[in-house]
Design a protein around this motif. Structure first.
Motif, PDB file in Angstrom:
ATOM      1  N   LEU A  23      36.216  -9.991  30.742  1.00 27.58           N
ATOM      2  CA  LEU A  23      36.420 -11.070  29.776  1.00 27.58           C
ATOM      3  C   LEU A  23      36.778 -10.563  28.377  1.00 27.58           C
ATOM      4  O   LEU A  23      36.726 -11.319  27.411  1.00 27.58           O
ATOM      5  CB  LEU A  23      35.172 -11.955  29.707  1.00 27.58           C
ATOM      6  N   ALA A  24      37.169  -9.303  28.272  1.00 25.57           N
ATOM      7  CA  ALA A  24      37.590  -8.766  26.971  1.00 25.57           C
ATOM      8  C   ALA A  24      38.917  -9.377  26.546  1.00 25.57           C
ATOM      9  O   ALA A  24      39.176  -9.556  25.361  1.00 25.57           O
ATOM     10  CB  ALA A  24      37.708  -7.243  27.038  1.00 25.57           C
ATOM     11  N   ASP A  41      39.219 -21.127  32.704  1.00 22.35           N
ATOM     12  CA  ASP A  41      38.881 -21.895  31.503  1.00 22.35           C
ATOM     13  C   ASP A  41      39.342 -21.082  30.288  1.00 22.35           C
ATOM     14  O   ASP A  41      39.701 -19.915  30.419  1.00 22.35           O
ATOM     15  CB  ASP A  41      37.355 -22.039  31.393  1.00 22.35           C
ATOM     16  N   PRO A  42      39.265 -21.672  29.102  1.00 18.71           N
ATOM     17  CA  PRO A  42      39.516 -20.865  27.900  1.00 18.71           C
ATOM     18  C   PRO A  42      38.520 -19.696  27.856  1.00 18.71           C
ATOM     19  O   PRO A  42      37.361 -19.837  28.256  1.00 18.71           O
ATOM     20  CB  PRO A  42      39.277 -21.851  26.750  1.00 18.71           C
ATOM     21  N   LEU A  43      38.971 -18.561  27.392  1.00 16.13           N
ATOM     22  CA  LEU A  43      38.161 -17.343  27.376  1.00 16.13           C
ATOM     23  C   LEU A  43      36.806 -17.520  26.675  1.00 16.13           C
ATOM     24  O   LEU A  43      35.785 -17.055  27.201  1.00 16.13           O
ATOM     25  CB  LEU A  43      38.959 -16.197  26.761  1.00 16.13           C
ATOM     26  N   PRO A  44      36.726 -18.190  25.517  1.00 13.74           N
ATOM     27  CA  PRO A  44      35.417 -18.355  24.874  1.00 13.74           C
ATOM     28  C   PRO A  44      34.410 -19.103  25.764  1.00 13.74           C
ATOM     29  O   PRO A  44      33.217 -18.783  25.758  1.00 13.74           O
ATOM     30  CB  PRO A  44      35.721 -19.149  23.602  1.00 13.74           C
ATOM     31  N   ALA A  45      34.884 -20.062  26.542  1.00 12.31           N
ATOM     32  CA  ALA A  45      33.989 -20.797  27.443  1.00 12.31           C
ATOM     33  C   ALA A  45      33.472 -19.881  28.551  1.00 12.31           C
ATOM     34  O   ALA A  45      32.289 -19.949  28.929  1.00 12.31           O
ATOM     35  CB  ALA A  45      34.710 -21.999  28.054  1.00 12.31           C
ATOM     36  N   ALA A  46      34.335 -19.018  29.061  1.00 14.33           N
ATOM     37  CA  ALA A  46      33.918 -18.078  30.104  1.00 14.33           C
ATOM     38  C   ALA A  46      32.890 -17.092  29.558  1.00 14.33           C
ATOM     39  O   ALA A  46      31.876 -16.815  30.203  1.00 14.33           O
ATOM     40  CB  ALA A  46      35.136 -17.337  30.661  1.00 14.33           C
ATOM     41  N   ARG A  47      33.147 -16.570  28.373  1.00 13.48           N
ATOM     42  CA  ARG A  47      32.192 -15.623  27.766  1.00 13.48           C
ATOM     43  C   ARG A  47      30.839 -16.279  27.515  1.00 13.48           C
ATOM     44  O   ARG A  47      29.792 -15.689  27.778  1.00 13.48           O
ATOM     45  CB  ARG A  47      32.750 -15.088  26.452  1.00 13.48           C
ATOM     46  N   ALA A  48      30.862 -17.502  26.978  1.00 14.27           N
ATOM     47  CA  ALA A  48      29.611 -18.207  26.690  1.00 14.27           C
ATOM     48  C   ALA A  48      28.836 -18.472  27.982  1.00 14.27           C
ATOM     49  O   ALA A  48      27.606 -18.311  28.023  1.00 14.27           O
ATOM     50  CB  ALA A  48      29.899 -19.523  25.964  1.00 14.27           C
TER      51      ALA A  48
END
Length: 153
Positions: A23-24, A41-48
């Motif tokens: 997820l980098a 999904d958008p990357l920030p949603a995946a990271r969260a």
């Protein structure tokens, strides 16, 4: 892919030992999702989502926070089913099914600081601690033995 594998694979998009993170970058996340026939999904949603789930299963370095993902319920073949709209939704739906089945506490994070690998504890009494007794567990036991032996000398 079964629920256990999907959740563990998602948690292990972060590899502490190899210092890699799927997820980098968005391309890595899109590839991970596509390999599982899921919509990224958008990357920030995946990271969260990953951080919150890793915190929930015992990663002391992960941050928790509220999670939301679009999931709806369909009646298919006479049975209700959670139907996710995205990869994060699929992972959260899988986690919810594990929780309903009483299996969520079997998803664990290896406590070794240089590992933190997620795994599914298949032991009968749910007591497995290490991702691998041969590697992390053995290394930790040897470290503890050396510390005890050194304090006696």
């Amino acid at each position: 892919m079964d629920d256990r594998q999907l959740v563990v694979d998602f948690l292990n998009t972060l590899d502490v030992e190899e210092t890699t993170d799927v997820l980098a970058e968005a391309a890595g996340w899109r590839r991970w999702a596509a390999e599982r026939d899921l919509r990224a999904d958008p990357l920030p949603a995946a990271r969260a989502a990953r951080d919150a789930l890793r915190a929930a299963v015992g990663d002391p370095d992960a941050r928790t926070g509220p999670l939301r993902a679009p999931v709806h319920i369909e009646l298919s073949h006479g049975r209700p089913a959670l139907v996710p709209a995205s990869a994060v939704g699929a992972v959260l739906a899988a986690a919810a099914r594990l929780a309903v089945l009483g299996e969520w506490d079997r998803v664990k994070i290896c406590p070794a600081d240089d590992c933190r690998w997620a795994f599914y504890d298949q032991s009968r009494n749910r007591s497995r601690t290490w991702c691998s007794m041969r590697v992390c567990g053995n290394r930790e036991k040897a470290r503890n033995w050396r510390q005890r032996a050194g304090s006696h000398g």
